[in-house]
Motif scaffolding. Structure first.
Motif, PDB file in Angstrom:
ATOM      1  N   LYS A  97      -5.196  -1.825   1.180  1.00  0.00           N
ATOM      2  CA  LYS A  97      -5.161  -2.180  -0.385  1.00  0.00           C
ATOM      3  C   LYS A  97      -4.336  -1.046  -1.359  1.00  0.00           C
ATOM      4  CE  LYS A  97      -9.477  -4.480  -0.436  1.00  0.00           C
ATOM      5  NZ  LYS A  97     -10.801  -4.430  -1.010  1.00  0.00           N
ATOM      6  N   GLU A 140      -5.613   2.170  -1.868  1.00  0.00           N
ATOM      7  CA  GLU A 140      -6.641   2.984  -2.650  1.00  0.00           C
ATOM      8  C   GLU A 140      -6.702   4.228  -1.662  1.00  0.00           C
ATOM      9  OE1 GLU A 140      -9.540  -0.716  -3.878  1.00  0.00           O
ATOM     10  OE2 GLU A 140      -9.834   0.112  -1.946  1.00  0.00           O
ATOM     11  N   ASN A 197      -6.016   2.965   2.156  1.00  0.00           N
ATOM     12  CA  ASN A 197      -6.499   1.705   3.097  1.00  0.00           C
ATOM     13  C   ASN A 197      -5.298   0.535   2.909  1.00  0.00           C
ATOM     14  OD1 ASN A 197      -6.870   0.494   0.418  1.00  0.00           O
ATOM     15  ND2 ASN A 197      -9.331   0.857   0.605  1.00  0.00           N
ATOM     16  N   GLY A 199     -10.457   4.824  -3.740  1.00  0.00           N
ATOM     17  CA  GLY A 199     -11.299   3.738  -3.092  1.00  0.00           C
ATOM     18  C   GLY A 199     -12.486   4.335  -2.637  1.00  0.00           C
ATOM     19  N   ALA A 203       0.925  -1.200   0.251  1.00  0.00           N
ATOM     20  CA  ALA A 203      -0.213   0.019  -0.069  1.00  0.00           C
ATOM     21  C   ALA A 203       0.985   1.328   0.113  1.00  0.00           C
ATOM     22  CB  ALA A 203      -1.057  -0.176   1.180  1.00  0.00           C
TER      23      ALA A 203
END
Length: 510
Positions: free
Chosen positions: A252, A254, A250, A181, A67
Motif C-alpha cells: 500500500k 505504508e 508494504n 503503517g 507503493a
C-alpha cells in the motif's frame, strides 16, 4: 485400475503445474500407453489443470509501482561527517613514577575526518526524519539530500542506541512524507519494498517478502554494538550498505519498518535483511521528540526462553525442574523467570520459576516477543502478565517502572544540566602539576556543578572512576549516570594549587 489411474493423475497434476511444458510432454508419453477410456479421462482432467494453470499464471502479480512512487520521494540520502580531532595518546611509561602519576610519555595525534553514508525517511511535512543511530552516531555535520537533489543541513534531535534509531530535523515545510503503517498487521509472505541508497545509488527500490517477524539474531550494527531491542522484521528484499535507515514499505506504500542491518558473511546482500518495526519506531521517535530521550519501561526480571532452557544440560537442578514442569504441562514456549530485580516492576508480584506465557493478551513465545510488547510502553503504564505457576495460569496487573525503579519521566541529561564549561588541561598545566590527563572547569554558572561546590579552575581527573581526558568523556559518563538508580556523578580531581578534592554531583531532576 481405479487406484492406478488416480495415482497417475496425481503425478501428472504436479508435473503440469510446476513444470509447464514438461508436464504436457509427460502426458503425451502416458497417453500412448493407455486405453482410449483412460485417455479421454486423462485429457479431460488435463484440460481442467491447464485452465487452472492459465488463470494462475495469467493473473497480474502484486503491483508495487504505486507503493514505490509513494515512498521513494520521502526517502533521503544522509551524509554524516565526523571532523578531524586532536587526541592525546598515552605511551608506555618510562618508570614506576610515570606509571602512577603520568606527566610524560604522551603525544598528540590528529585524526582524519570520516564520512559515512546512509538513508532516512521523512515522516512529517515539517522535516522530521527517522534513521538509524549508527548512521549519524558521532557526526559533527549532517547533510540531507532529497530525491529532487536539494541538499539541506540536518541536526540531531535525539538518538537511541538501544533500538538503533535516531531522529533528525531539516528546516522547511511541505516535504514529501510516507504514511506510517501498522507493522503488527504484517504477515509472513506479504510483499514489501526496501527503499534507500545502497552504495550511494540514490532512490533504489528492491522487492521481496516478509520472511519472519519478531526475529532475534543477536545482531550488531555497523558500529559493533548490539541493539538492546531484538525484534526485527526479516525480509528477502535486497538490503545493502547504504540502505541503513531507509524505508521498508508494504504494497500500500505504508512505512512498516526502518531497514537496519543485513545478514551476510561478506558485507554484501546474501539473502536476508532486517528492519525495525514501526510498532517500536513510533513510540521511540515520539519519546525522542517529546523528551529528548526514550522512556523505557522494564518488567524487572532476568529470564530465559523456555525453548532454550529445554535444550540445556540437566546438571543444573533448576533446569531439570523446569524441564520436568514443562513436560508435565505439555508446553515448549514461554519465558522462564530466573531472577526478580529488586525494586523492579515485578518485585513482590512475580516469582522465580514463573513462566510468562502472555502480556496484555499477546502470546509470548520467546524473549523477542516480550521485548516488542514492552518497547511500546512507558514507565507508569500497566500491563496484564499471565504466567504459569503451580500448574495453573495466573494473571497479574503490573505497573511498569524505568531503569531507576520509578515511574517518573526521564529527561535528556545534556551537558547544560551541569551549568559549567570545560576544556582539556593544557600541556603547560599538565607539566606543571605532573598530570597525565584532566578536564579543566573553565566557568561555572547556575547548575549541578555549582550546587555541589565545584569552582572555576578545578581539574577533573575522574568521574565515576573513569579518566577524564576530553569533554566527550564527561558527556558519556554523565549520560550513563543519569540512567542509573543513584543518579550521582562522583568527581575527583585537584585545584591548580595542588589541593585534592572530591565531590558528589546530584543529577536528579524535578
Amino acid at each position: 485400475m481405479k487406484q492406478t489411474t488416480k495415482n497417475i493423475l496425481g503425478v501428472a497434476a504436479i508435473v503440469l503445474l510446476s513444470s509447464g511444458v514438461a508436464g504436457l510432454t509427460t502426458y503425451k508419453m502416458l497417453n500412448k500407453e493407455k486405453p482410449a477410456a483412460f485417455s479421454e479421462l486423462f485429457e479431460q482432467n488435463t484440460n481442467n489443470l491447464q485452465l487452472a494453470a492459465f488463470h494462475a499464471t495469467d493473473a497480474q502479480p502484486v503491483d508495487l509501482t504505486q507503493a514505490a512512487e509513494n515512498s521513494v520521494h520521502a526517502v533521503v540520502h544522509i551524509r554524516a561527517k565526523q571532523l578531524g580531532k586532536t587526541q592525546t595518546v598515552q605511551e608506555m611509561p618510562n618508570d614506576i613514577f610515570e606509571f602512577f602519576f603520568g606527566g610524560r610519555g604522551q603525544r598528540q595525534i590528529q585524526t582524519q575526518p570520516r564520512v559515512g553514508f546512509g538513508s532516512g525517511v521523512i515522516i512529517s511535512k515539517d522535516g522530521y526524519i527517522v534513521t538509524n543511530n549508527h548512521v549519524v552516531e558521532g557526526a559533527d555535520e549532517i547533510t540531507v539530500k532529497l530525491n529532487d537533489d536539494r541538499e539541506l543541513k540536518g541536526r540531531i534531535i535525539g538518538t537511541d542506541p538501544g533500538t538503533d534509531l535516531a531522529l533528525i530535523k531539516i528546516e522547511g515545510d511541505d516535504f514529501p512524507t510516507v504514511p506510517v503503517g501498522d507493522s503488527d498487521a504484517l504477515k509472513v509472505g506479504e510483499w514489501v519494498l526496501a527503499v534507500g541508497n545502497p552504495f550511494n545509488l540514490n532512490s533504489t527500490v528492491t522487492a521481496g517478502i516478509v520472511s519472519a517477524k519478531a526475529r532475534s539474531i543477536g545482531g550488531v550494527a555497523s558500529n559493533g554494538q548490539a541493539a538492546n531491542i531484538q525484534s526485527f522484521i526479516q525480509t528477502d528484499a535486497a538490503i545493502n550498505q547504504g540502505n541503513s535507515g531507509g524505508a521498508l514499505v508494504n504494497a500500500k506504500g505504508e512505512l512498516v519498518g526502518i531497514n537496519a542491518m543485513l545478514y551476510s558473511p561478506t558485507g554484501a546482500y546474501s539473502g536476508y535483511g532486517f528492519a525495525i518495526p514501526t510498532s517500536i519506531m513510533t513510540k521511540v521517535i515520539s519519546d525522542l521528540k517529546q523528551f529528548g530521550t526514550v522512556q523505557r519501561a522494564l518488567l524487572g526480571v532476568s529470564c530465559t526462553d523456555l525453548n532454550t532452557s529445554l535444550q540445556m544440560d540437566d546438571d543444573d537442578s533448576r533446569v531439570k525442574e523446569i524441564k520436568d514442569k514443562a513436560k508435565e504441562l505439555g508446553i515448549k514456549e514461554g519465558i522462564w523467570i530466573r531472577e526478580i530485580v529488586e525494586g523492579g516492576s515485578a518485585a513482590g508480584i512475580l516469582k522465580v520459576d514463573d513462566i510468562i506465557i502472555s502480556i496484555d493478551g499477546k502470546k509470548i513465545h520467546r524473549f523477542a516477543d516480550m521485548q516488542e510488547v514492552l518497547a511500546k510502553k512507558r514507565p507508569g503504564d500497566k500491563v496484564r502478565v499471565t504466567v504459569l505457576r503451580d500448574k495453573k495460569e495466573k494473571d497479574f496487573d503490573i505497573t511498569l517502572k524505568n531503569e531507576q525503579g520509578t515511574t517518573k519521566v526521564m529527561k535528556d541529561a545534556g551537558m547544560d544540566i551541569l551549568g559549567a564549561a570545560f576544556k582539556p588541561v593544557s600541556s603547560e598545566l599538565k607539566k606543571q602539576l605532573n598530570l597525565g590527563y584532566g578536564l579543566e572547569v573553565t566557568g561555572v554558572s547556575n547548575g549541578k556543578m555549582a550546587d555541589a561546590g565545584i569552582r572555576k579552575g578545578f581539574i577533573i581527573l575522574k568521574a565515576n572512576n573513569q579518566q577524564m581526558r576530553t569533554v566527550d568523556d564527561l558527556e558519556k559518563v554523565l549520560k550513563e549516570a543519569t540512567k542509573s538508580p543513584e543518579q550521582v556523578l562522583f568527581i575527583t580531581g585537584m585545584f591548580p594549587s595542588g589541593k585534592r578534592a572530591s565531590y558528589a554531583v546530584d543529577l536528579t531532576q524535578e
